[in-house]
Motif scaffolding. Sequence first.
Motif, PDB file in Angstrom:
ATOM      1  N   VAL A 243       8.129   6.965 -20.851  1.00  0.00           N
ATOM      2  CA  VAL A 243       6.969   7.836 -20.632  1.00  0.00           C
ATOM      3  C   VAL A 243       7.110   9.166 -21.374  1.00  0.00           C
ATOM      4  CG1 VAL A 243       7.772   9.061 -18.570  1.00  0.00           C
ATOM      5  CG2 VAL A 243       5.342   8.529 -18.820  1.00  0.00           C
ATOM      6  N   GLN A 244       8.336   9.522 -21.760  1.00  0.00           N
ATOM      7  CA  GLN A 244       8.564  10.822 -22.382  1.00  0.00           C
ATOM      8  C   GLN A 244       8.042  10.895 -23.809  1.00  0.00           C
ATOM      9  OE1 GLN A 244      12.759  11.628 -21.944  1.00  0.00           O
ATOM     10  NE2 GLN A 244      12.687  11.430 -19.707  1.00  0.00           N
ATOM     11  N   ARG A 245       7.680   9.745 -24.391  1.00  0.00           N
ATOM     12  CA  ARG A 245       7.141   9.772 -25.755  1.00  0.00           C
ATOM     13  C   ARG A 245       5.715  10.341 -25.787  1.00  0.00           C
ATOM     14  NH1 ARG A 245       7.678   4.036 -27.670  1.00  0.00           N
ATOM     15  NH2 ARG A 245       9.357   4.067 -26.151  1.00  0.00           N
ATOM     16  N   PHE A 246       5.085  10.445 -24.625  1.00  0.00           N
ATOM     17  CA  PHE A 246       3.708  10.947 -24.551  1.00  0.00           C
ATOM     18  C   PHE A 246       3.714  12.419 -24.144  1.00  0.00           C
ATOM     19  CE2 PHE A 246       3.681   6.421 -23.646  1.00  0.00           C
ATOM     20  CZ  PHE A 246       2.736   5.957 -24.549  1.00  0.00           C
ATOM     21  N   ARG A 247       3.005  13.214 -24.911  1.00  0.00           N
ATOM     22  CA  ARG A 247       2.947  14.652 -24.650  1.00  0.00           C
ATOM     23  C   ARG A 247       1.763  14.951 -23.734  1.00  0.00           C
ATOM     24  NH1 ARG A 247       0.029  18.665 -26.959  1.00  0.00           N
ATOM     25  NH2 ARG A 247       0.866  20.789 -26.823  1.00  0.00           N
ATOM     26  N   ASP A 248       2.068  15.498 -22.566  1.00  0.00           N
ATOM     27  CA  ASP A 248       1.041  15.910 -21.597  1.00  0.00           C
ATOM     28  C   ASP A 248       0.010  14.812 -21.323  1.00  0.00           C
ATOM     29  OD1 ASP A 248      -0.299  17.601 -19.829  1.00  0.00           O
ATOM     30  OD2 ASP A 248      -1.610  18.383 -21.397  1.00  0.00           O
ATOM     31  N   PRO A 249       0.454  13.622 -20.883  1.00  0.00           N
ATOM     32  CA  PRO A 249      -0.517  12.559 -20.600  1.00  0.00           C
ATOM     33  C   PRO A 249      -1.213  12.759 -19.260  1.00  0.00           C
ATOM     34  CG  PRO A 249       1.675  11.824 -20.011  1.00  0.00           C
ATOM     35  CD  PRO A 249       1.845  13.209 -20.608  1.00  0.00           C
ATOM     36  N   VAL A 250      -2.350  12.130 -19.122  1.00  0.00           N
ATOM     37  CA  VAL A 250      -2.991  12.012 -17.814  1.00  0.00           C
ATOM     38  C   VAL A 250      -2.395  10.776 -17.147  1.00  0.00           C
ATOM     39  CG1 VAL A 250      -5.148  11.559 -16.567  1.00  0.00           C
ATOM     40  CG2 VAL A 250      -5.140  13.100 -18.544  1.00  0.00           C
ATOM     41  N   ILE A 251      -1.746  10.962 -16.014  1.00  0.00           N
ATOM     42  CA  ILE A 251      -1.105   9.850 -15.309  1.00  0.00           C
ATOM     43  C   ILE A 251      -2.080   9.280 -14.280  1.00  0.00           C
ATOM     44  CG2 ILE A 251       0.810   9.132 -13.829  1.00  0.00           C
ATOM     45  CD1 ILE A 251       1.677   9.854 -16.639  1.00  0.00           C
ATOM     46  N   GLY A 252      -2.348   7.999 -14.418  1.00  0.00           N
ATOM     47  CA  GLY A 252      -3.225   7.318 -13.471  1.00  0.00           C
ATOM     48  C   GLY A 252      -2.530   6.127 -12.848  1.00  0.00           C
ATOM     49  N   PHE A 253      -3.139   5.580 -11.830  1.00  0.00           N
ATOM     50  CA  PHE A 253      -2.578   4.402 -11.162  1.00  0.00           C
ATOM     51  C   PHE A 253      -3.723   3.603 -10.565  1.00  0.00           C
ATOM     52  CE2 PHE A 253      -0.118   1.988  -8.057  1.00  0.00           C
ATOM     53  CZ  PHE A 253       0.978   1.630  -8.819  1.00  0.00           C
ATOM     54  N   ALA A 254      -3.700   2.295 -10.744  1.00  0.00           N
ATOM     55  CA  ALA A 254      -4.753   1.418 -10.228  1.00  0.00           C
ATOM     56  C   ALA A 254      -4.217   0.594  -9.064  1.00  0.00           C
ATOM     57  CB  ALA A 254      -5.269   0.503 -11.339  1.00  0.00           C
ATOM     58  N   SER A 255      -4.700   0.885  -7.884  1.00  0.00           N
ATOM     59  CA  SER A 255      -4.243   0.179  -6.687  1.00  0.00           C
ATOM     60  C   SER A 255      -5.177   0.493  -5.538  1.00  0.00           C
ATOM     61  CB  SER A 255      -2.818   0.617  -6.319  1.00  0.00           C
ATOM     62  OG  SER A 255      -2.457   0.179  -5.027  1.00  0.00           O
ATOM     63  N   GLY A 256      -5.307  -0.444  -4.619  1.00  0.00           N
ATOM     64  CA  GLY A 256      -6.068  -0.167  -3.412  1.00  0.00           C
ATOM     65  C   GLY A 256      -5.472   0.963  -2.605  1.00  0.00           C
ATOM     66  N   TRP A 257      -4.153   1.161  -2.747  1.00  0.00           N
ATOM     67  CA  TRP A 257      -3.492   2.229  -2.001  1.00  0.00           C
ATOM     68  C   TRP A 257      -3.847   3.611  -2.522  1.00  0.00           C
ATOM     69  CZ3 TRP A 257      -2.062   0.891   2.486  1.00  0.00           C
ATOM     70  CH2 TRP A 257      -1.536  -0.387   2.729  1.00  0.00           C
ATOM     71  N   MET A 258      -4.470   3.708  -3.685  1.00  0.00           N
ATOM     72  CA  MET A 258      -4.872   5.013  -4.197  1.00  0.00           C
ATOM     73  C   MET A 258      -5.984   5.639  -3.370  1.00  0.00           C
ATOM     74  SD  MET A 258      -2.877   5.990  -6.648  1.00  0.00           S
ATOM     75  CE  MET A 258      -1.625   5.362  -5.515  1.00  0.00           C
ATOM     76  N   GLN A 259      -6.542   4.877  -2.426  1.00  0.00           N
ATOM     77  CA  GLN A 259      -7.493   5.463  -1.484  1.00  0.00           C
ATOM     78  C   GLN A 259      -6.771   6.432  -0.545  1.00  0.00           C
ATOM     79  OE1 GLN A 259     -10.093   2.623   0.387  1.00  0.00           O
ATOM     80  NE2 GLN A 259     -10.838   4.096   1.896  1.00  0.00           N
ATOM     81  N   VAL A 260      -5.454   6.228  -0.375  1.00  0.00           N
ATOM     82  CA  VAL A 260      -4.650   7.125   0.446  1.00  0.00           C
ATOM     83  C   VAL A 260      -4.149   8.243  -0.460  1.00  0.00           C
ATOM     84  CG1 VAL A 260      -2.670   7.308   1.996  1.00  0.00           C
ATOM     85  CG2 VAL A 260      -3.975   5.169   1.887  1.00  0.00           C
ATOM     86  N   ARG A 261      -4.816   9.392  -0.419  1.00  0.00           N
ATOM     87  CA  ARG A 261      -4.531  10.464  -1.369  1.00  0.00           C
ATOM     88  C   ARG A 261      -3.091  10.958  -1.271  1.00  0.00           C
ATOM     89  NH1 ARG A 261      -8.100   9.005  -4.852  1.00  0.00           N
ATOM     90  NH2 ARG A 261     -10.268   9.281  -4.205  1.00  0.00           N
ATOM     91  N   ALA A 262      -2.491  10.866  -0.095  1.00  0.00           N
ATOM     92  CA  ALA A 262      -1.103  11.299   0.049  1.00  0.00           C
ATOM     93  C   ALA A 262      -0.185  10.453  -0.826  1.00  0.00           C
ATOM     94  CB  ALA A 262      -0.674  11.217   1.512  1.00  0.00           C
ATOM     95  N   ARG A 263      -0.490   9.161  -0.962  1.00  0.00           N
ATOM     96  CA  ARG A 263       0.318   8.305  -1.836  1.00  0.00           C
ATOM     97  C   ARG A 263       0.166   8.724  -3.286  1.00  0.00           C
ATOM     98  NH1 ARG A 263       1.576   2.165  -0.269  1.00  0.00           N
ATOM     99  NH2 ARG A 263       1.629   2.341   1.995  1.00  0.00           N
ATOM    100  N   ALA A 264      -1.057   9.053  -3.673  1.00  0.00           N
ATOM    101  CA  ALA A 264      -1.297   9.480  -5.052  1.00  0.00           C
ATOM    102  C   ALA A 264      -0.531  10.766  -5.347  1.00  0.00           C
ATOM    103  CB  ALA A 264      -2.787   9.671  -5.284  1.00  0.00           C
ATOM    104  N   ARG A 265      -0.589  11.734  -4.443  1.00  0.00           N
ATOM    105  CA  ARG A 265       0.128  13.001  -4.654  1.00  0.00           C
ATOM    106  C   ARG A 265       1.630  12.762  -4.698  1.00  0.00           C
ATOM    107  NH1 ARG A 265      -3.802  14.805  -0.904  1.00  0.00           N
ATOM    108  NH2 ARG A 265      -2.271  14.659   0.780  1.00  0.00           N
ATOM    109  N   GLN A 266       2.109  11.885  -3.831  1.00  0.00           N
ATOM    110  CA  GLN A 266       3.544  11.595  -3.762  1.00  0.00           C
ATOM    111  C   GLN A 266       4.060  11.022  -5.069  1.00  0.00           C
ATOM    112  OE1 GLN A 266       4.769   8.458  -0.927  1.00  0.00           O
ATOM    113  NE2 GLN A 266       6.115   9.981  -0.001  1.00  0.00           N
TER     114      GLN A 266
END
Length: 330
Positions: A243-266
Amino acid sequence: MRADQILHPTDAGLYCPPGDFFIDPVRPVERALITHAHGDHARSGHGSVMATRETLEIMAIRYGEDFTATRQVADGEITVGDTRVSFHPAGHILGSAQIAITPTAGPKIVVSGDYCRRANPVCAPYEPVPCDIFVTEATFGLPVFKHPDPASEMARLLKSMAEFPDRHHLIGAYALGKAQRLIMLAREAGIEGPIAIHGALQRLCDYHIEQGIDLGELIPATAKDVPAQLVIAPPSAFASAWVQRFRDPVIGFASGWMQVRARARQRGVELPLVVSDHVDWPQVTQTIRELAPSEVWITHGTEDGLMRWCELHQIPARPLRLVGYEDEPE
């Protein structure tokens, strides 16, 4: 014959005595029937395996020389011991199936495995199968889980890509099923150029293409300056030096658990995309109403919530307390 004489939980998984087989066993057994090729359901080491053609082929890709089982493609209704079994689309990933068990005497049981009611461009849609006993997951088995339309999540992705055109968008997605679905959703949303993929996704993406699923132009995410704004990788890659080859990327994640914002922040996720290949609460309860089984068995997930719903609707239900299955791989 009573239902628990036809199918019951064991330490190795669900066992059918009249057919002498296990469904999605968690340890090696002599005869296994597999619902789909995710690693928590499809393990190596079995003596023989019956599954859909796609599931068997994906297992061969993933396990290589370790997949030594005698293989039988599930096609039509097949006699296994004193039962007849048939496989029906589950809408979860390519090759995923529900397994219907019809004994010579006793109730018909459908083991749904993991299933999804939303349209999925990489696999056949879920097929309702009438039955006496419905065995369901409860991954998102609480009323709070109401997943949005995937198209709206793709609109959020495109909006972010337009807002930050100079930043790579790195989206975490499980290597089998979720990654390919995300690519197809991105194509449907209007992304026509190349999409970069981590090397761990290449062989499974190639297999989907071989099956006639047009993923469009895919390029490897290996160059120092990857010439694609959208990059898809397995979650494990985000904890590696890759992941370090990318400079200032936007990090995303696709999962049903992303509805739980605490998981996303974690997880440090800037762009959580709520895209799930499992039924959410409205879909699992809709399915039970639609099938109207005489009894519901719950395999894994939030069992207590669905048990309570069944109780309130006067539907007999029982938790199977199976272990060894992930709620939704992250």
